[in-house]
Design a protein around this motif. Sequence first.
Motif, PDB file in Angstrom:
ATOM      1  N   ALA A  10       0.830  -1.206   0.000  1.00 53.62           N
ATOM      2  CA  ALA A  10       0.000   0.000   0.000  1.00 53.62           C
ATOM      3  C   ALA A  10       0.866   1.259   0.000  1.00 53.62           C
ATOM      4  O   ALA A  10       0.547   2.240  -0.689  1.00 53.62           O
ATOM      5  CB  ALA A  10      -0.938  -0.001   1.203  1.00 53.62           C
ATOM      6  N   ALA A  11       1.965   1.239   0.743  1.00 55.61           N
ATOM      7  CA  ALA A  11       2.871   2.394   0.773  1.00 55.61           C
ATOM      8  C   ALA A  11       3.512   2.592  -0.593  1.00 55.61           C
ATOM      9  O   ALA A  11       3.646   3.729  -1.062  1.00 55.61           O
ATOM     10  CB  ALA A  11       3.946   2.190   1.844  1.00 55.61           C
ATOM     11  N   TRP A  12       3.894   1.508  -1.238  1.00 55.16           N
ATOM     12  CA  TRP A  12       4.483   1.610  -2.570  1.00 55.16           C
ATOM     13  C   TRP A  12       3.482   2.189  -3.553  1.00 55.16           C
ATOM     14  O   TRP A  12       3.800   3.085  -4.329  1.00 55.16           O
ATOM     15  CB  TRP A  12       4.949   0.242  -3.064  1.00 55.16           C
ATOM     16  N   ALA A  21      10.913  -2.145 -10.840  1.00 51.63           N
ATOM     17  CA  ALA A  21      11.998  -1.235 -11.228  1.00 51.63           C
ATOM     18  C   ALA A  21      11.883   0.096 -10.486  1.00 51.63           C
ATOM     19  O   ALA A  21      12.890   0.651 -10.039  1.00 51.63           O
ATOM     20  CB  ALA A  21      11.982  -1.008 -12.731  1.00 51.63           C
ATOM     21  N   ALA A  22      10.675   0.614 -10.341  1.00 51.95           N
ATOM     22  CA  ALA A  22      10.470   1.884  -9.638  1.00 51.95           C
ATOM     23  C   ALA A  22      10.842   1.750  -8.162  1.00 51.95           C
ATOM     24  O   ALA A  22      11.505   2.626  -7.594  1.00 51.95           O
ATOM     25  CB  ALA A  22       9.029   2.346  -9.786  1.00 51.95           C
ATOM     26  N   VAL A  23      10.426   0.665  -7.543  1.00 53.59           N
ATOM     27  CA  VAL A  23      10.762   0.419  -6.138  1.00 53.59           C
ATOM     28  C   VAL A  23      12.272   0.274  -5.988  1.00 53.59           C
ATOM     29  O   VAL A  23      12.877   0.856  -5.088  1.00 53.59           O
ATOM     30  CB  VAL A  23      10.032  -0.839  -5.616  1.00 53.59           C
ATOM     31  N   GLU A  28      17.134   1.946  -3.951  1.00 55.48           N
ATOM     32  CA  GLU A  28      18.512   1.624  -4.312  1.00 55.48           C
ATOM     33  C   GLU A  28      18.835   0.171  -3.971  1.00 55.48           C
ATOM     34  O   GLU A  28      19.823  -0.147  -3.298  1.00 55.48           O
ATOM     35  CB  GLU A  28      19.494   2.582  -3.653  1.00 55.48           C
ATOM     36  N   ILE A  29      17.961  -0.719  -4.444  1.00 62.37           N
ATOM     37  CA  ILE A  29      18.140  -2.157  -4.277  1.00 62.37           C
ATOM     38  C   ILE A  29      18.033  -2.823  -5.643  1.00 62.37           C
ATOM     39  O   ILE A  29      17.620  -2.206  -6.614  1.00 62.37           O
ATOM     40  CB  ILE A  29      17.100  -2.768  -3.310  1.00 62.37           C
ATOM     41  N   ASN A  30      18.390  -4.071  -5.698  1.00 59.96           N
ATOM     42  CA  ASN A  30      18.303  -4.847  -6.920  1.00 59.96           C
ATOM     43  C   ASN A  30      16.827  -5.092  -7.273  1.00 59.96           C
ATOM     44  O   ASN A  30      16.021  -5.345  -6.379  1.00 59.96           O
ATOM     45  CB  ASN A  30      19.017  -6.184  -6.690  1.00 59.96           C
ATOM     46  N   PRO A  31      16.452  -5.003  -8.539  1.00 55.95           N
ATOM     47  CA  PRO A  31      15.062  -5.280  -8.923  1.00 55.95           C
ATOM     48  C   PRO A  31      14.578  -6.660  -8.485  1.00 55.95           C
ATOM     49  O   PRO A  31      13.400  -6.831  -8.159  1.00 55.95           O
ATOM     50  CB  PRO A  31      15.064  -5.146 -10.448  1.00 55.95           C
ATOM     51  N   ALA A  32      15.476  -7.633  -8.438  1.00 57.65           N
ATOM     52  CA  ALA A  32      15.083  -8.966  -7.981  1.00 57.65           C
ATOM     53  C   ALA A  32      14.683  -8.937  -6.506  1.00 57.65           C
ATOM     54  O   ALA A  32      13.749  -9.626  -6.087  1.00 57.65           O
ATOM     55  CB  ALA A  32      16.215  -9.963  -8.198  1.00 57.65           C
ATOM     56  N   TRP A  35      11.249  -7.505  -6.346  1.00 59.23           N
ATOM     57  CA  TRP A  35      10.287  -8.540  -6.734  1.00 59.23           C
ATOM     58  C   TRP A  35      10.003  -9.477  -5.568  1.00 59.23           C
ATOM     59  O   TRP A  35       8.846  -9.787  -5.284  1.00 59.23           O
ATOM     60  CB  TRP A  35      10.811  -9.341  -7.933  1.00 59.23           C
ATOM     61  N   ARG A  36      11.062  -9.914  -4.871  1.00 58.55           N
ATOM     62  CA  ARG A  36      10.880 -10.828  -3.735  1.00 58.55           C
ATOM     63  C   ARG A  36      10.068 -10.169  -2.627  1.00 58.55           C
ATOM     64  O   ARG A  36       9.206 -10.815  -2.014  1.00 58.55           O
ATOM     65  CB  ARG A  36      12.235 -11.300  -3.201  1.00 58.55           C
ATOM     66  N   LEU A  37      10.307  -8.893  -2.381  1.00 57.56           N
ATOM     67  CA  LEU A  37       9.527  -8.178  -1.367  1.00 57.56           C
ATOM     68  C   LEU A  37       8.076  -8.030  -1.805  1.00 57.56           C
ATOM     69  O   LEU A  37       7.150  -8.253  -1.025  1.00 57.56           O
ATOM     70  CB  LEU A  37      10.137  -6.804  -1.093  1.00 57.56           C
ATOM     71  N   ARG A  38       7.866  -7.660  -3.069  1.00 61.23           N
ATOM     72  CA  ARG A  38       6.514  -7.451  -3.597  1.00 61.23           C
ATOM     73  C   ARG A  38       5.687  -8.739  -3.533  1.00 61.23           C
ATOM     74  O   ARG A  38       4.492  -8.717  -3.253  1.00 61.23           O
ATOM     75  CB  ARG A  38       6.561  -6.955  -5.035  1.00 61.23           C
ATOM     76  N   ASN A  39       6.322  -9.852  -3.786  1.00 55.61           N
ATOM     77  CA  ASN A  39       5.609 -11.128  -3.847  1.00 55.61           C
ATOM     78  C   ASN A  39       5.628 -11.906  -2.536  1.00 55.61           C
ATOM     79  O   ASN A  39       5.152 -13.030  -2.485  1.00 55.61           O
ATOM     80  CB  ASN A  39       6.166 -11.970  -4.998  1.00 55.61           C
ATOM     81  N   GLY A  40       6.170 -11.303  -1.498  1.00 54.84           N
ATOM     82  CA  GLY A  40       6.163 -11.937  -0.185  1.00 54.84           C
ATOM     83  C   GLY A  40       7.105 -13.112  -0.055  1.00 54.84           C
ATOM     84  O   GLY A  40       6.966 -13.924   0.855  1.00 54.84           O
TER      85      GLY A  40
END
Length: 68
Positions: A10-12, A21-23, A28-32, A35-40
């Motif tokens: 929700a914050a994102w 890519a935006a996150v 300043e982290i790797n897109p992968a 992705w892992r954070l976004r998908n839990g």
Amino acid sequence: MHFDHARLLAAWKAAGDTTDAAVARRLEINPATAWRLRNGVSRPSSATLARIERAYGITAGELFGGAR
């Protein structure tokens, strides 16, 4: 300790970061990692938690079931 994945997403979204890519750019982290954070798949490290707090204004306590 429960990690509030929905609160992070929700914050994102509120910040307009709708892609990994935006996150990744903002934090300043790797897109992968984004992705892992976004998908839990994983929880943020302490360094990433500090970046989340600065970038999105959400604290570690809020993400881990603490104060709103």
